[in-house]
Design an enzyme around this catalytic site. Structure first.
Site, PDB file in Angstrom:
ATOM      1  N   ARG A 137       0.823  -1.206   0.000  1.00  0.00           N
ATOM      2  CA  ARG A 137       0.000   0.000   0.000  1.00  0.00           C
ATOM      3  C   ARG A 137       0.861   1.261   0.000  1.00  0.00           C
ATOM      4  O   ARG A 137       0.589   2.220  -0.712  1.00  0.00           O
ATOM      5  CB  ARG A 137      -0.937   0.006   1.204  1.00  0.00           C
ATOM      6  CG  ARG A 137      -1.915   1.186   1.222  1.00  0.00           C
ATOM      7  CD  ARG A 137      -2.882   1.059   2.373  1.00  0.00           C
ATOM      8  NE  ARG A 137      -3.793  -0.065   2.178  1.00  0.00           N
ATOM      9  CZ  ARG A 137      -4.938   0.011   1.505  1.00  0.00           C
ATOM     10  NH1 ARG A 137      -5.294   1.154   0.939  1.00  0.00           N
ATOM     11  NH2 ARG A 137      -5.706  -1.037   1.382  1.00  0.00           N
ATOM     12  N   LEU A 193      -5.319  -1.551  -3.381  1.00  0.00           N
ATOM     13  CA  LEU A 193      -6.189  -2.594  -3.923  1.00  0.00           C
ATOM     14  C   LEU A 193      -7.560  -2.061  -4.362  1.00  0.00           C
ATOM     15  O   LEU A 193      -8.190  -2.629  -5.256  1.00  0.00           O
ATOM     16  CB  LEU A 193      -6.378  -3.685  -2.861  1.00  0.00           C
ATOM     17  CG  LEU A 193      -7.065  -4.979  -3.263  1.00  0.00           C
ATOM     18  CD1 LEU A 193      -6.192  -5.777  -4.216  1.00  0.00           C
ATOM     19  CD2 LEU A 193      -7.392  -5.819  -2.031  1.00  0.00           C
ATOM     20  N   VAL A 227      -2.209 -12.486  -3.302  1.00  0.00           N
ATOM     21  CA  VAL A 227      -2.308 -12.903  -1.905  1.00  0.00           C
ATOM     22  C   VAL A 227      -3.137 -11.918  -1.080  1.00  0.00           C
ATOM     23  O   VAL A 227      -3.678 -12.265  -0.032  1.00  0.00           O
ATOM     24  CB  VAL A 227      -0.896 -13.059  -1.289  1.00  0.00           C
ATOM     25  CG1 VAL A 227      -0.957 -13.659   0.108  1.00  0.00           C
ATOM     26  CG2 VAL A 227      -0.005 -13.927  -2.178  1.00  0.00           C
ATOM     27  N   TYR A 258     -16.942 -14.143   4.687  1.00  0.00           N
ATOM     28  CA  TYR A 258     -15.564 -14.446   4.274  1.00  0.00           C
ATOM     29  C   TYR A 258     -15.534 -15.646   3.338  1.00  0.00           C
ATOM     30  O   TYR A 258     -14.929 -15.598   2.254  1.00  0.00           O
ATOM     31  CB  TYR A 258     -14.721 -14.702   5.514  1.00  0.00           C
ATOM     32  CG  TYR A 258     -13.271 -15.024   5.236  1.00  0.00           C
ATOM     33  CD1 TYR A 258     -12.398 -14.060   4.749  1.00  0.00           C
ATOM     34  CD2 TYR A 258     -12.770 -16.298   5.472  1.00  0.00           C
ATOM     35  CE1 TYR A 258     -11.058 -14.363   4.495  1.00  0.00           C
ATOM     36  CE2 TYR A 258     -11.438 -16.609   5.239  1.00  0.00           C
ATOM     37  CZ  TYR A 258     -10.592 -15.635   4.743  1.00  0.00           C
ATOM     38  OH  TYR A 258      -9.278 -15.936   4.493  1.00  0.00           O
ATOM     39  N   LYS A 272     -14.598 -15.529  -0.717  1.00  0.00           N
ATOM     40  CA  LYS A 272     -13.481 -16.291  -1.278  1.00  0.00           C
ATOM     41  C   LYS A 272     -13.935 -17.158  -2.453  1.00  0.00           C
ATOM     42  O   LYS A 272     -13.216 -17.293  -3.458  1.00  0.00           O
ATOM     43  CB  LYS A 272     -12.836 -17.159  -0.193  1.00  0.00           C
ATOM     44  CG  LYS A 272     -12.010 -16.385   0.816  1.00  0.00           C
ATOM     45  CD  LYS A 272     -10.812 -15.701   0.157  1.00  0.00           C
ATOM     46  CE  LYS A 272      -9.836 -15.131   1.157  1.00  0.00           C
ATOM     47  NZ  LYS A 272      -8.693 -14.442   0.510  1.00  0.00           N
ATOM     48  N   PRO A 324      -5.310 -21.963   1.620  1.00  0.00           N
ATOM     49  CA  PRO A 324      -4.482 -22.274   2.796  1.00  0.00           C
ATOM     50  C   PRO A 324      -5.335 -22.564   4.024  1.00  0.00           C
ATOM     51  O   PRO A 324      -6.442 -22.041   4.185  1.00  0.00           O
ATOM     52  CB  PRO A 324      -3.662 -20.993   3.005  1.00  0.00           C
ATOM     53  CG  PRO A 324      -3.854 -20.178   1.763  1.00  0.00           C
ATOM     54  CD  PRO A 324      -5.189 -20.561   1.225  1.00  0.00           C
TER      55      PRO A 324
END
Length: 360
Positions: A43, A72, A91, A168, A172, A196
C-alpha cells in the site's frame, strides 16, 4: 477444454499483491530463493514499519526485488506493475468480504490489469479453507466429512449469509470463480486457486503478528490469555513457509489447469488448549505460565461443545492433490509453533508471562 498455457519460467518475473503480509512476505522470499524476479505490491512503499523487511532482503539490494505502491481499491493500480510479468501471486485481502459487490469490483479491476499486461500467463489466487469447510449447519460436515478440493460449503442453505458469519467464505468462493471464468474467457492466462489452512510459523516483521488470527492467538497465549475457537473448531494448520512453497509451486507447475484449486494444509489438527500447552512443552526454557482457556460462548453453545468437537474430529483432511503437483513435505505443527513463538519474541519483542518462581 484443456488449455496448455505456460507456467512460470525459471527466473521469471512475478507480481505479489499483499507482499507486506504474513503469507505474502514469505511468498516473496521463496520466489527470490527460487531465482525469480519479484515486484512486491504494497500500500505504501515509504512505510518502513511494514515494508522495511522487504528492503532488507538480499534481492532488493541487487534490484531483483522491487517495491511498488498499489491501493487494492483503486482500479488500474496494477496496470504498470503487471506489464511484463509472467505470473501474479494474488495474496492480498480486500478490506471486507461481507460486501460481495465490492469483492467482485476488486476482482474485475485486477483481472483487467492481468488482461492488459499481455504477458501474464499464470495467476495463483489465495483463497482459504473457509471456502471448503465453512458451514452454517455443522451437520453438513457429518453428511460430507471428507475435506478436499471438490468439497464446497452448502451454498443452498438460506442461512449462508454475511449476517450469519459466512461473508468471508462466500467472498473467497466468489473471487475464485471470478478469476477462473475470466481466465477461460481470455485464453491467455490461467487462474489456479490456493486454499491455505490456519497459517502458523515465523513472522518476518513485527507488524505481522497482527496480520492473521493464528500468530496473533499465539501472541496472546504468550501474554497470558487466550480464547476458545468459534464452534470449538480445532486448528487445522499449515506452516506459513510451506504455504508459500505451495503458492510458488503452483506458479511453476506444469501439471495444473485453469480453474483448479488446491488445499495447502499439513492435515495436522489440534485443539486450542493443546496449542497453548505446546508452548511450555516445546520451549520449557521460557517458563511460560500456561493460562486457562477463556470460553465466552453463551450457555446454549457451551452445552453443544462435546457434539461440535465430535463433528470436527470425524472430518477427514486430505492433501493428496497439492502433494501430487508440488514437491513438498509439510512441516509438523510442533515445529511451526516453536518457530512462531521464537519469532514473536525475537522479531516483535512480545513479552512472555512467566509462571511464579521460574528463573532462567
Amino acid at each position: 477444454r484443456i488449455r496448455e498455457l505456460a507456467p512460470l519460467p525459471r527466473g521469471g518475473t512475478v507480481a505479489v499483491t499483499g507482499a507486506a503480509g504474513f503469507i505474502g512476505g514469505w511468498v516473496v522470499q521463496r520466489l527470490l530463493e527460487r531465482g525469480h524476479r519479484v515486484r512486491a505490491c504494497v500500500r505504501n512503499v515509504d512505510d518502513d514499519a511494514r515494508v522495511g523487511f522487504l528492503r532488507r532482503m538480499p534481492g532488493h539490494a541487487s534490484g531483483r526485488l522491487t517495491l511498488h505502491a498499489a491501493d487494492l481499491d483503486t482500479p488500474g493500480c496494477y496496470d504498470a506493475i503487471f506489464a511484463g510479468c509472467h505470473g501474479v501471486a494474488h495474496v492480498s485481502h480486500v478490506s471486507t468480504y461481507d460486501d460481495h459487490e465490492y469483492v467482485r469490483r476488486v476482482c474485475d479491476h485486477i483481472i483487467a490489469s492481468e488482461d492488459a499486461s499481455r504477458s501474464v500467463t499464470r495467476v495463483v489466487v489465495t483463497s482459504s479453507i473457509a471456502a471448503v469447510i465453512s458451514e452454517v449447519d455443522l451437520q453438513e460436515l457429518v453428511r460430507r466429512p471428507v475435506c478436499y478440493e471438490d468439497r464446497y460449503p452448502d451454498e443452498q442453505n438460506p442461512k449462508r449469509t454475511p449476517e450469519r458469519g459466512q461473508g468471508y467464505s462466500m467472498g473467497k468462493v466468489i473471487a475464485q470463480r471470478a478469476f477462473a471464468e475470466a481466465a477461460e474467457r481470455s485464453g491467455r492466462w490461467d487462474a489456479i486457486t490456493c486454499c491455505p489452512a490456519d497459517n502458523v510459523g515465523p513472522i518476518l516483521s513485527p507488524h505481522q503478528k497482527d496480520m492473521g488470527p493464528w500468530q496473533h492467538n499465539i501472541e496472546m497465549m504468550l501474554r497470558g490469555k487466550y480464547h476458545q475457537n468459534g464452534a470449538y473448531r480445532p486448528w487445522m494448520t499449515v506452516d506459513v513457509r510451506d504455504d508459500a512453497d505451495c503458492h510458488v509451486g503452483l506458479l511453476e507447475s506444469v501439471q495444473v489447469r485453469n480453474g483448479e484449486r488446491y488445499i495447502a494444509w499439513s492435515t495436522d489438527r489440534r485443539n486450542v488448549e493443546d496449542i497453548c500447552a505446546s508452548i511450555d512443552r516445546l520451549l520449557p526454557e521460557l517458563g511460560h505460565d500456561t493460562p486457562p482457556v477463556t470460553d465466552e460462548f453463551p450457555l446454549r453453545i457451551k452445552v453443544r461443545e462435546a457434539e461440535m468437537r465430535r463433528i470436527w474430529a470425524q472430518c477427514e483432511l486430505r492433501n493428496d492433490r497439492i502433494r501430487a503437483v508440488v514437491p513438498i513435505a509439510f512441516r509438523p505443527l510442533d515445529e511451526s509453533i516453536r518457530d512462531c513463538v521464537e519469532s514473536l519474541i525475537a522479531v516483535a519483542n512480545v513479552p512472555v508471562k512467566v509462571r511464579e518462581g521460574f528463573t532462567r
